[in-house]
Design a protein around this motif. Structure first.
Motif, PDB file in Angstrom:
ATOM      1  N   SER A 152      39.226  39.155  24.172  1.00 38.41           N
ATOM      2  CA  SER A 152      38.579  37.749  24.657  1.00 38.41           C
ATOM      3  C   SER A 152      39.533  36.424  24.170  1.00 38.41           C
ATOM      4  O   SER A 152      38.874  35.602  24.551  1.00 38.41           O
ATOM      5  N   TYR A 286      41.656  30.267  34.132  1.00 39.01           N
ATOM      6  CA  TYR A 286      41.362  31.061  34.242  1.00 39.01           C
ATOM      7  C   TYR A 286      40.187  31.063  35.482  1.00 39.01           C
ATOM      8  O   TYR A 286      38.726  31.547  35.911  1.00 39.01           O
ATOM      9  N   ARG A 293      32.720  36.289  37.424  1.00 37.32           N
ATOM     10  CA  ARG A 293      31.563  36.170  36.554  1.00 37.32           C
ATOM     11  C   ARG A 293      30.029  35.681  37.695  1.00 37.32           C
ATOM     12  O   ARG A 293      28.740  35.918  37.796  1.00 37.32           O
ATOM     13  N   GLU A 432      34.481  41.056  31.793  1.00 42.18           N
ATOM     14  CA  GLU A 432      34.602  39.493  32.654  1.00 42.18           C
ATOM     15  C   GLU A 432      34.346  38.826  31.474  1.00 42.18           C
ATOM     16  O   GLU A 432      33.744  37.654  31.683  1.00 42.18           O
ATOM     17  N   ARG A 444      28.897  25.762  22.825  1.00 45.51           N
ATOM     18  CA  ARG A 444      29.403  24.242  23.354  1.00 45.51           C
ATOM     19  C   ARG A 444      29.723  23.300  23.643  1.00 45.51           C
ATOM     20  O   ARG A 444      29.350  22.161  23.452  1.00 45.51           O
ATOM     21  N   LYS A 448      28.683  19.388  22.996  1.00 43.84           N
ATOM     22  CA  LYS A 448      29.277  18.081  23.619  1.00 43.84           C
ATOM     23  C   LYS A 448      28.489  17.389  24.626  1.00 43.84           C
ATOM     24  O   LYS A 448      28.388  15.940  24.449  1.00 43.84           O
TER      25      LYS A 448
HETATM   26  C1  LIG Z   1      27.812  55.066  40.267  1.00 41.82           C
HETATM   27  C2  LIG Z   1      26.354  54.568  40.277  1.00 41.82           C
HETATM   28  C3  LIG Z   1      26.328  52.623  40.389  1.00 41.82           C
HETATM   29  C4  LIG Z   1      26.064  51.726  40.044  1.00 41.82           C
HETATM   30  C5  LIG Z   1      26.373  50.232  40.083  1.00 41.82           C
HETATM   31  C6  LIG Z   1      25.274  49.696  39.677  1.00 41.82           C
HETATM   32  C7  LIG Z   1      26.136  47.950  39.796  1.00 41.82           C
HETATM   33  C8  LIG Z   1      27.497  47.490  38.723  1.00 41.82           C
HETATM   34  C9  LIG Z   1      27.874  47.032  39.368  1.00 41.82           C
HETATM   35  C10 LIG Z   1      29.685  47.171  39.421  1.00 41.82           C
HETATM   36  C11 LIG Z   1      30.106  48.447  40.089  1.00 41.82           C
HETATM   37  C12 LIG Z   1      31.523  48.638  40.070  1.00 41.82           C
HETATM   38  C13 LIG Z   1      32.324  47.702  38.819  1.00 41.82           C
HETATM   39  C14 LIG Z   1      33.464  47.634  39.503  1.00 41.82           C
HETATM   40  C15 LIG Z   1      33.852  45.827  39.486  1.00 41.82           C
HETATM   41  C16 LIG Z   1      34.287  45.833  37.981  1.00 41.82           C
HETATM   42  C17 LIG Z   1      34.320  43.840  38.126  1.00 41.82           C
HETATM   43  C18 LIG Z   1      34.720  43.252  36.500  1.00 41.82           C
HETATM   44  C19 LIG Z   1      35.837  44.211  35.811  1.00 41.82           C
HETATM   45  C20 LIG Z   1      36.167  42.964  34.592  1.00 41.82           C
HETATM   46  C21 LIG Z   1      37.886  42.507  35.197  1.00 41.82           C
HETATM   47  C22 LIG Z   1      38.379  41.764  33.470  1.00 41.82           C
HETATM   48  O1  LIG Z   1      37.321  42.282  32.903  1.00 41.82           O
HETATM   49  S1  LIG Z   1      38.874  40.475  33.310  1.00 41.82           S
HETATM   50  C23 LIG Z   1      39.257  39.917  32.128  1.00 41.82           C
HETATM   51  C24 LIG Z   1      38.178  39.673  31.913  1.00 41.82           C
HETATM   52  N1  LIG Z   1      38.700  38.696  29.961  1.00 41.82           N
HETATM   53  C25 LIG Z   1      37.594  37.343  30.048  1.00 41.82           C
HETATM   54  O2  LIG Z   1      36.653  36.866  30.692  1.00 41.82           O
HETATM   55  C26 LIG Z   1      37.722  37.115  28.575  1.00 41.82           C
HETATM   56  C27 LIG Z   1      37.314  36.070  28.012  1.00 41.82           C
HETATM   57  N2  LIG Z   1      37.373  34.440  27.285  1.00 41.82           N
HETATM   58  C28 LIG Z   1      37.913  33.688  27.507  1.00 41.82           C
HETATM   59  O3  LIG Z   1      37.290  33.455  28.913  1.00 41.82           O
HETATM   60  C29 LIG Z   1      38.581  32.767  26.855  1.00 41.82           C
HETATM   61  O4  LIG Z   1      39.250  32.947  25.620  1.00 41.82           O
HETATM   62  C30 LIG Z   1      37.882  31.687  26.437  1.00 41.82           C
HETATM   63  C31 LIG Z   1      36.273  30.753  27.659  1.00 41.82           C
HETATM   64  C32 LIG Z   1      36.518  32.273  25.677  1.00 41.82           C
HETATM   65  C33 LIG Z   1      38.376  31.034  25.490  1.00 41.82           C
HETATM   66  O5  LIG Z   1      39.174  29.869  25.867  1.00 41.82           O
HETATM   67  P1  LIG Z   1      40.267  29.234  25.049  1.00 41.82           P
HETATM   68  O6  LIG Z   1      41.251  30.207  24.007  1.00 41.82           O
HETATM   69  O7  LIG Z   1      41.184  28.420  26.265  1.00 41.82           O
HETATM   70  O8  LIG Z   1      39.263  27.966  24.281  1.00 41.82           O
HETATM   71  P2  LIG Z   1      38.522  27.184  24.095  1.00 41.82           P
HETATM   72  O9  LIG Z   1      37.513  27.420  23.611  1.00 41.82           O
HETATM   73  O10 LIG Z   1      39.087  26.058  23.227  1.00 41.82           O
HETATM   74  O11 LIG Z   1      38.154  26.247  25.735  1.00 41.82           O
HETATM   75  C34 LIG Z   1      39.454  25.646  26.176  1.00 41.82           C
HETATM   76  C35 LIG Z   1      38.839  24.817  26.903  1.00 41.82           C
HETATM   77  O12 LIG Z   1      38.396  25.188  27.622  1.00 41.82           O
HETATM   78  C36 LIG Z   1      37.262  24.869  28.573  1.00 41.82           C
HETATM   79  N3  LIG Z   1      37.780  26.627  29.448  1.00 41.82           N
HETATM   80  C37 LIG Z   1      37.600  27.839  28.957  1.00 41.82           C
HETATM   81  N4  LIG Z   1      37.121  28.995  29.433  1.00 41.82           N
HETATM   82  C38 LIG Z   1      37.182  28.229  30.630  1.00 41.82           C
HETATM   83  C39 LIG Z   1      37.550  28.261  32.459  1.00 41.82           C
HETATM   84  N5  LIG Z   1      36.863  30.144  32.222  1.00 41.82           N
HETATM   85  N6  LIG Z   1      37.216  27.444  32.852  1.00 41.82           N
HETATM   86  C40 LIG Z   1      37.063  26.382  32.431  1.00 41.82           C
HETATM   87  N7  LIG Z   1      37.057  26.370  31.389  1.00 41.82           N
HETATM   88  C41 LIG Z   1      37.295  26.729  30.279  1.00 41.82           C
HETATM   89  C42 LIG Z   1      36.449  24.917  27.091  1.00 41.82           C
HETATM   90  O13 LIG Z   1      35.312  25.032  27.694  1.00 41.82           O
HETATM   91  C43 LIG Z   1      37.362  24.183  26.976  1.00 41.82           C
HETATM   92  O14 LIG Z   1      36.620  22.615  27.514  1.00 41.82           O
HETATM   93  P3  LIG Z   1      36.257  22.155  26.364  1.00 41.82           P
HETATM   94  O15 LIG Z   1      35.869  22.234  25.251  1.00 41.82           O
HETATM   95  O16 LIG Z   1      36.304  20.430  27.689  1.00 41.82           O
HETATM   96  O17 LIG Z   1      37.965  21.451  24.975  1.00 41.82           O
END
Ligand SMILES: CCCCCCCCCC/C=C\CCCCCCCCCC(=O)SCCNC(=O)CCNC(=O)[C@H](O)C(C)(C)COP(=O)(O)OP(=O)(O)OC[C@H]1O[C@@H](n2cnc3c(N)ncnc32)[C@H](O)[C@@H]1OP(=O)(O)O
Ligand SMILES: Cc1cc2nc3c(=O)[nH]c(=O)nc-3n(C[C@H](O)[C@H](O)[C@H](O)COP(=O)(O)OP(=O)(O)OC[C@H]3O[C@@H](n4cnc5c(N)ncnc54)[C@H](O)[C@@H]3O)c2cc1C
Length: 638
Positions: A152, A286, A293, A432, A444, A448
């Motif tokens: 995360s 990101y 997503r 994701e 958040r 804001k």
């Molecule tokens: C067999 C039977 C069949 C059945 C099938 C059924 C059907 C099923 C379908 C699926 C089929 C097959 C599967 C295959 C597909 C799978 C595909 C998916 C695979 C998964 C891949 C992954 O998981 S990749 C890794 C993913 N990781 C994450 O998502 C991490 C989550 N964490 C974060 O995103 C960040 O850490 C956080 C957002 C939580 C925190 O961000 P940060 O550390 O920077 O701190 P802040 O919160 O302070 O944010 C700072 C400011 O930035 C803004 N912000 C944050 N994120 C974003 C963004 N993405 N875009 C834009 N802005 C962003 C945030 O809002 C803050 O802004 P301000 O408030 O203005 O400061």
């Protein structure tokens, strides 16, 4: 046929009487569900191609060992690629073919994350170098962001990328055990390259997390390159299911890569070792997560509609109790409790389909704006994709489990298709972005927005959603009005975030109905489903709505009466509404959900195919059972 009852006759449509009740043009609804006549044509053609090719059979998955299962997945992925090349399928047709092959595999991450990351965060030059190799599958990529110690918290990642100006290279290193990359799909046994996320260090200064293209394995013999330790992280939830995917572990030991393998659209490092941050928000790093997503929301409508199709068809086939004078028993779909559990899920499947369409438009719009350096809608796009991914995957995972229960005991059989669908689907609530962590992002954003706009979050909502909008504002005011920190109020703010996302789904469903929707009775059916979705949530969360004062207890009672009436309106159309998904029996992978409803003979026949029935007397009888029966157990060596 001699001695065969009506219920056992093959080739008979046991659901014909249900299909004849339909009050709308099913073929027109198929177009609405697919999105367009062209999209329907591609889906219909490709799903039938996959269903008719024995090379894509999937009915044996639950009986294979992990190694056999994985090797079979590799075979299918290679066969799918050969089919795509031989038939010269377009990118759209190829994506549909991978969808209908319906098996989580390394290709999902190659096409679904590795390529989008290069397109979104690579420079033109980097795209020109790497994308042709990836499109031709001359390299196979994965998305290596998550580590053993952090998923995360992206800013907490520990892998380092240190610039060496002497050699114009980055040194990629895993300094700790917890910095081991952990979970990336396709990494374990297949990927030759990764987009690896690491803390950039230039001249002794840290510049946060950036993406790097790193080769992991030889393109000659697939052996890991120098400094690379890589493998699979082991069995996951359920049998078969997601174990077709090689989620991997990866450690870097001072691996050197050329400077031009840092994805440099957002930030750059010059050969002199100068770090330059473009005038774009650092959050563009990101961007791939935002893209995935929004695709996961479309996935949710697919997964939920599959489960609902199975449960609806079986609910029409299954009869239990209620026989009058020796006549047939009652179809369980006619019980009000069955309808009150099933029809909101049917409505949700359609609701998620349309919100997925809207989110795809929103993502395309924000991408276009980014190209013009217009970042104004990026925060809303992040909040919407994060929140709707959380809302739809939670509802879908819960909905698939509810559909299993709606099918009684037979829903627990692998041959129902529901256990595996559940096992494959549930990680969507985590990957994701953990769903709670994402809702905190929405909270958040709301905080804001409220502080910037005052109380009104937005007046741009259709009239029918006033109650929903008031609910969000009330929930926010109750929380924001109190002088306590975000962390202290986070559990309450997450509830407001869910309410906000439900408002968006209801609003977009209503907006969909304001479009031109061709076909006899189609719009009327969608209006019924929209009202079911909205009133079901109002009923479920009536405490919120009552506390806002925008509805009274009498309104709440009327809403419940209306829900019952709406269920009666859906009832004659239920089978036609799930037929509109146009799923083949192959894709559904479910005896309970088979198109012709001829369930019992198929269940009975499938039972005998289980390996346990290869012998009448089970292996182990003589060693363990016979001594038991003959009271010789005291002397037996167990
Ligand atoms: C067999 C039977 C069949 C059945 C099938 C059924 C059907 C099923 C379908 C699926 C089929 C097959 C599967 C295959 C597909 C799978 C595909 C998916 C695979 C998964 C891949 C992954 O998981 S990749 C890794 C993913 N990781 C994450 O998502 C991490 C989550 N964490 C974060 O995103 C960040 O850490 C956080 C957002 C939580 C925190 O961000 P940060 O550390 O920077 O701190 P802040 O919160 O302070 O944010 C700072 C400011 O930035 C803004 N912000 C944050 N994120 C974003 C963004 N993405 N875009 C834009 N802005 C962003 C945030 O809002 C803050 O802004 P301000 O408030 O203005 O400061
Ligand atoms: C099947 C599968 C496939 C995956 N594929 C990939 C892939 O291809 N590439 C990749 O990089 N990653 C992948 N992942 C990893 C996935 O992205 C992470 O597991 C996910 O982002 C969740 O992070 P986490 O594991 O650190 O959960 P954690 O954050 O450790 O969650 C644990 C608990 O802590 C809570 N929590 C965490 N932070 C907070 C907070 N600030 N406030 C309140 N509660 C909090 C969470 O809500 C949760 O309840 C995959 C995971 C799975 C299960």
């Amino acid at each position: 046929m001699e001695g065969v009852g009506e219920e056992e006759m093959e080739g008979v449509d046991h659901l014909a009487h249900e299909r004849n009740k339909s009050e709308f043009d099913v073929d027109a609804m198929k177009i609405v569900w697919a999105g367009s006549p062209h999209a329907f044509d591609v889906s219909d053609r490709i799903s039938k191609l996959v269903a008719s090719d024995p090379g894509f059979r999937k009915d044996n998955r639950s009986t294979l060992s992990r190694k056999e299962l994985f090797k079979n997945t590799l075979r299918k992925a290679a066969y799918a690629w050969k089919t795509i090349v031989d038939l010269r399928l377009s990118e759209e047709e190829a994506a549909k073919l991978r969808f209908y092959v319906d098996e989580p595999a390394f290709t999902d991450l190659h096409w679904g994350m590795f390529i989008p990351a290069i397109k979104g965060q690579g420079t033109e030059e980097q795209q020109q170098k790497w994308l042709p190799l990836a499109y031709k599958m001359q390299i196979i990529g994965c998305y290596a962001q998550t580590e053993l110690g952090h998923g995360s918290n992206v800013q907490g990642l520990e892998t380092t990328a240190t610039f060496d100006s002497q050699t114009d290279e980055f040194i990629i290193h895993s300094p700790t055990l917890t910095s081991s990359k952990w979970w990336p799909g396709g990494l374990g046994k297949v990927a030759t390259h990764a987009i690896a996320y690491a803390r950039l260090i230039v001249g002794g200064r840290e510049h946060g997390v950036h993406g790097f293209i790193v080769q992991l394995r030889s393109l000659e013999d697939h052996s890991p390159l120098l400094g690379i330790t890589v493998g699979d992280i082991g069995m996951k939830f359920g049998n078969g299911a997601y174990n077709t995917m090689d989620n991997g572990v990866l450690q870097f030991d001072h691996v050197r890569i050329p400077r031009n393998q840092m994805l440099m659209r957002v930030s750059q490092v010059t050969c002199e070792g100068k770090y330059k941050q473009s005038d774009v928000p650092r959050q563009l790093v990101y961007g791939t997560m935002v893209y995935v997503r929004q695709t996961i929301v479309a996935d949710a409508s697919c997964a939920l509609s599959r489960a609902v199709c199975i449960a609806t068809r079986y609910s029409a086939v299954r009869r239990q109790f209620g026989s009058q004078n020796g006549g047939p028993e009652t179809q369980v779909i006619d019980y009000k409790t069955q309808q009150s559990r099933l029809f909101p899920l049917l409505a949700s499947a359609y609701a998620f389909r349309f919100i997925g369409e809207w989110l795809k438009w929103l993502y395309a719009d924000v991408t276009q704006r980014l190209q013009a350096n217009d970042f104004s809608t990026l925060p809303e796009a992040h909040a919407c994709t994060a929140g709707l991914k959380s809302l739809t995957t939670t509802a879908t995972a819960d909905g698939i489990e509810e559909c299993r229960k709606l099918c009684g005991g037979h829903g627990y059989l692998c041959s129902s298709g529901l256990p595996e669908l559940f096992a494959v689907y549930v990680p969507a609530c985590t990957y994701e972005g953990d769903n709670t962590v994402l809702l905190l992002q929405v909270a958040r954003f709301l905080m804001k927005t409220v502080s910037q706009l005052g109380s009104r979050l937005s007046s741009k909502k259709p009239v029918g959603t006033i109650a929903y909008m008031t609910r969000v504002e009330h929930l926010m005011q109750c929380r924001c009005g109190v002088q306590r920190g975000f962390a202290e109020l986070s559990a309450d703010l997450v509830e407001a975030a869910v309410a906000h996302c439900q408002l968006i789904v209801v609003s977009k469903f209503i907006e969909k109905l304001q479009q031109e929707i061709p076909g006899k009775g189609v719009k009327q059916q969608l209006e019924v489903l929209c009202n079911i979705y909205a009133l079901f949530l109002l009923h479920k969360h009536q405490g919120d709505f009552l506390s806002t004062g925008c509805i009274t207890p009498k309104h709440a009672a009327l809403a419940n009466d209306e829900l019952r009436s709406l269920y009666s309106q859906v009832r004659p159309n239920a089978i036609a509404l799930v037929d509109a998904f146009n799923y083949t029996d192959h894709y559904l992978g479910s005896i309970l959900g088979c198109y012709d409803g001829n369930v019992y003979p198929k269940l009975y026949e499938a039972a005998w195919k289980d390996p346990l029935n290869e012998s009448v007397v089970p292996d182990g009888y003589h060693l363990y059972i016979r001594p038991l029966l003959k009271q010789e157990i005291r002397t037996a060596r167990l």
